[in-house]
Design a protein around this motif. Sequence first.
Motif, PDB file in Angstrom:
ATOM      1  N   HIS A   1       0.827  -1.207   0.000  1.00 22.57           N
ATOM      2  CA  HIS A   1       0.000   0.000   0.000  1.00 22.57           C
ATOM      3  C   HIS A   1       0.858   1.253   0.000  1.00 22.57           C
ATOM      4  O   HIS A   1       2.015   1.240   0.465  1.00 22.57           O
ATOM      5  CB  HIS A   1      -0.933   0.016   1.217  1.00 22.57           C
TER       6      HIS A   1
ATOM      7  N   ILE B   1      -9.989  -2.102 -12.730  1.00 25.32           N
ATOM      8  CA  ILE B   1      -9.677  -3.132 -11.736  1.00 25.32           C
ATOM      9  C   ILE B   1     -10.921  -3.962 -11.447  1.00 25.32           C
ATOM     10  O   ILE B   1     -10.861  -5.204 -11.398  1.00 25.32           O
ATOM     11  CB  ILE B   1      -9.132  -2.499 -10.440  1.00 25.32           C
ATOM     12  N   TYR B   2     -12.049  -3.285 -11.245  1.00 27.77           N
ATOM     13  CA  TYR B   2     -13.295  -4.009 -10.980  1.00 27.77           C
ATOM     14  C   TYR B   2     -13.618  -4.953 -12.129  1.00 27.77           C
ATOM     15  O   TYR B   2     -13.983  -6.119 -11.914  1.00 27.77           O
ATOM     16  CB  TYR B   2     -14.439  -3.019 -10.767  1.00 27.77           C
TER      17      TYR B   2
ATOM     18  N   ARG C   1     -11.628  -6.299 -14.339  1.00 29.22           N
ATOM     19  CA  ARG C   1     -10.662  -7.403 -14.395  1.00 29.22           C
ATOM     20  C   ARG C   1     -10.961  -8.461 -13.339  1.00 29.22           C
ATOM     21  O   ARG C   1     -10.863  -9.673 -13.612  1.00 29.22           O
ATOM     22  CB  ARG C   1      -9.247  -6.848 -14.228  1.00 29.22           C
ATOM     23  N   LEU C   2     -11.329  -8.032 -12.135  1.00 30.97           N
ATOM     24  CA  LEU C   2     -11.606  -8.982 -11.052  1.00 30.97           C
ATOM     25  C   LEU C   2     -12.938  -9.695 -11.215  1.00 30.97           C
ATOM     26  O   LEU C   2     -13.176 -10.734 -10.585  1.00 30.97           O
ATOM     27  CB  LEU C   2     -11.594  -8.250  -9.708  1.00 30.97           C
TER      28      LEU C   2
ATOM     29  N   LYS D   1     -10.849  -8.269  -1.921  1.00 32.73           N
ATOM     30  CA  LYS D   1      -9.924  -8.405  -3.058  1.00 32.73           C
ATOM     31  C   LYS D   1      -9.838  -7.095  -3.836  1.00 32.73           C
ATOM     32  O   LYS D   1      -8.758  -6.691  -4.292  1.00 32.73           O
ATOM     33  CB  LYS D   1     -10.400  -9.533  -3.978  1.00 32.73           C
ATOM     34  N   PHE D   2     -10.968  -6.426  -3.975  1.00 31.69           N
ATOM     35  CA  PHE D   2     -11.020  -5.139  -4.679  1.00 31.69           C
ATOM     36  C   PHE D   2     -10.169  -4.103  -3.942  1.00 31.69           C
ATOM     37  O   PHE D   2      -9.362  -3.385  -4.549  1.00 31.69           O
ATOM     38  CB  PHE D   2     -12.478  -4.693  -4.778  1.00 31.69           C
TER      39      PHE D   2
ATOM     40  N   GLU E   1      -6.389  -4.738  -4.432  1.00 29.13           N
ATOM     41  CA  GLU E   1      -5.921  -4.381  -5.770  1.00 29.13           C
ATOM     42  C   GLU E   1      -5.862  -2.869  -5.953  1.00 29.13           C
ATOM     43  O   GLU E   1      -4.954  -2.340  -6.601  1.00 29.13           O
ATOM     44  CB  GLU E   1      -6.830  -5.009  -6.831  1.00 29.13           C
TER      45      GLU E   1
ATOM     46  N   LYS F   1      -2.697  -1.430  -4.525  1.00 29.00           N
ATOM     47  CA  LYS F   1      -1.506  -1.703  -5.338  1.00 29.00           C
ATOM     48  C   LYS F   1      -1.367  -0.745  -6.517  1.00 29.00           C
ATOM     49  O   LYS F   1      -0.268  -0.580  -7.064  1.00 29.00           O
ATOM     50  CB  LYS F   1      -1.562  -3.135  -5.881  1.00 29.00           C
ATOM     51  N   HIS F   2      -2.496  -0.146  -6.926  1.00 29.73           N
ATOM     52  CA  HIS F   2      -2.503   0.620  -8.163  1.00 29.73           C
ATOM     53  C   HIS F   2      -2.805   2.101  -7.974  1.00 29.73           C
ATOM     54  O   HIS F   2      -3.285   2.772  -8.902  1.00 29.73           O
ATOM     55  CB  HIS F   2      -3.498  -0.007  -9.152  1.00 29.73           C
TER      56      HIS F   2
END
Length: 487
Positions: free
Chosen positions: A135, A415-416, A418-419, A475-476, A479, A482-483
């Motif tokens: 983070h 991101i959403y 992709r997951l 999980k969201f 991710e 990280k981004h």
Amino acid sequence: MDTDIRALEPQPLWNKFADLNAVPRPSKKEERVIAFMKDFGKNLGLETIEDEVGNVIIRKPATSGMEDRKMIVMQSHLDMVHQKNNDTSFDFDSQGIDMYVDGDWVRAKGTTLGADNGLGVATIMAILESSDIEHPAIEALFTIDEETGMTGAKGLKGGVLKGDILLNLDTEEDDEIGVGCAGGIDVTATRTYINEKVPLHFSGFEIKVKGLQGGHSGMQIHEGLGNANKLMNRLLFKGSQKFRLRLSEIDGGGLRNAIPRESRALIAVRTENKTSFAEELEALALTIKSEFKTTEPNLQILIEKAETPLRVMDLSTQEVFLRALYAAHNGVYRMSADIPDLVETSNNMAKVIVKDGYIKIGCLTRSSVESSKWDLATALKATFELAGCEVEFSGDYPGWTPNMDSDILKVMVPIYERLNNGEKPKVAACHAGLECGILGQNYPDMDMISFGPNIKGAHSPDERAQISSAQKYWKFVLEILKHIPKK
């Protein structure tokens, strides 16, 4: 059992939620949870401060390799709505929430669960405590009194926060990314009346409206749920018009942000009319239950004989009071012309109290458009003033204007997708009162977004949090961290 909750995945999230829910934290009584959160931050060796109004801020440096990313503010509120079923014995001032697992849901036994916004708080706590979650630098902002006044957000001064991006974890649909919300204002009407002796040859009745679902007065205002105060007034008005019913007491509803589930009234009618009165109101009760059979299958309306009250409201006040309650708007006032299916403006007639010569009516008016909010609030004021009430506006807070060009929104949407196998999230504004609009007044350049797991029945004892949704949401979150964009 807490052991069942703590065994759920993701365990870091549910363990922190169990820790938090062991601490009593009703709105405006957050002293213990403030101390709990300060101890939590200090025990981790992190910079921890409490501001002038009681908000807690905990700062954690970026993990290795993430130092070049923008600092984020992760924000949730510490307080919870305290609602319980009438037959539940529970003291929110001293007890922790009694939780249990029900299939794919976590619930509380006869009370609100506190997932609103406890799951957001627990998320932030789990990340602050972690040693293996990647983070950027984090400012954790835990605000107070969101549910009954937004006083934490209102009291947070400019310059305290250093972050560039704010992640508000107070949305209750896991497929939604929030970019805007409604503002609100409390409308309170009061007046006195002559509390006169009940006439001779009158008999007492107690009327009860109960079994309604209740719920969030913003997010669920469009669902056609029953409002106990409006239903009670319908019964009283009929009794007044046909049988010259005399009103002694009303105790209906509770918190402004909860659709009222229950109301109780004590009245008197002429003894010679008591049988026909009971029959007439029973017939009306059946009509009302038929109208609400789909949305309120558990609605109960009870008309029962009671001890005759000693005093009743004078007739002239009663006439204008019952008419004012009938005329006062409740529910959706206007849908948004710009955002499909969004309630723009609404009112919740949250509380009605009549006792010992005093009347008090409490409403919460919400809108994403300031002018429309004031239009409805003024209409309510005019209605109650016609009944001789004094009307006060308080607790005014602004909405949050959507920014569809948000940089963090551009990060989160892909991101959403992709997951979730290409599924697109709903990018939307909501009719609840989030703190982003208020925080944005002192932090106008901060990029803000809101999201969260599925929570149903918030602000009622039917509140429940979905376990599978919490896993998806966790999980969201990881991710997103990280981004976060570079500085």
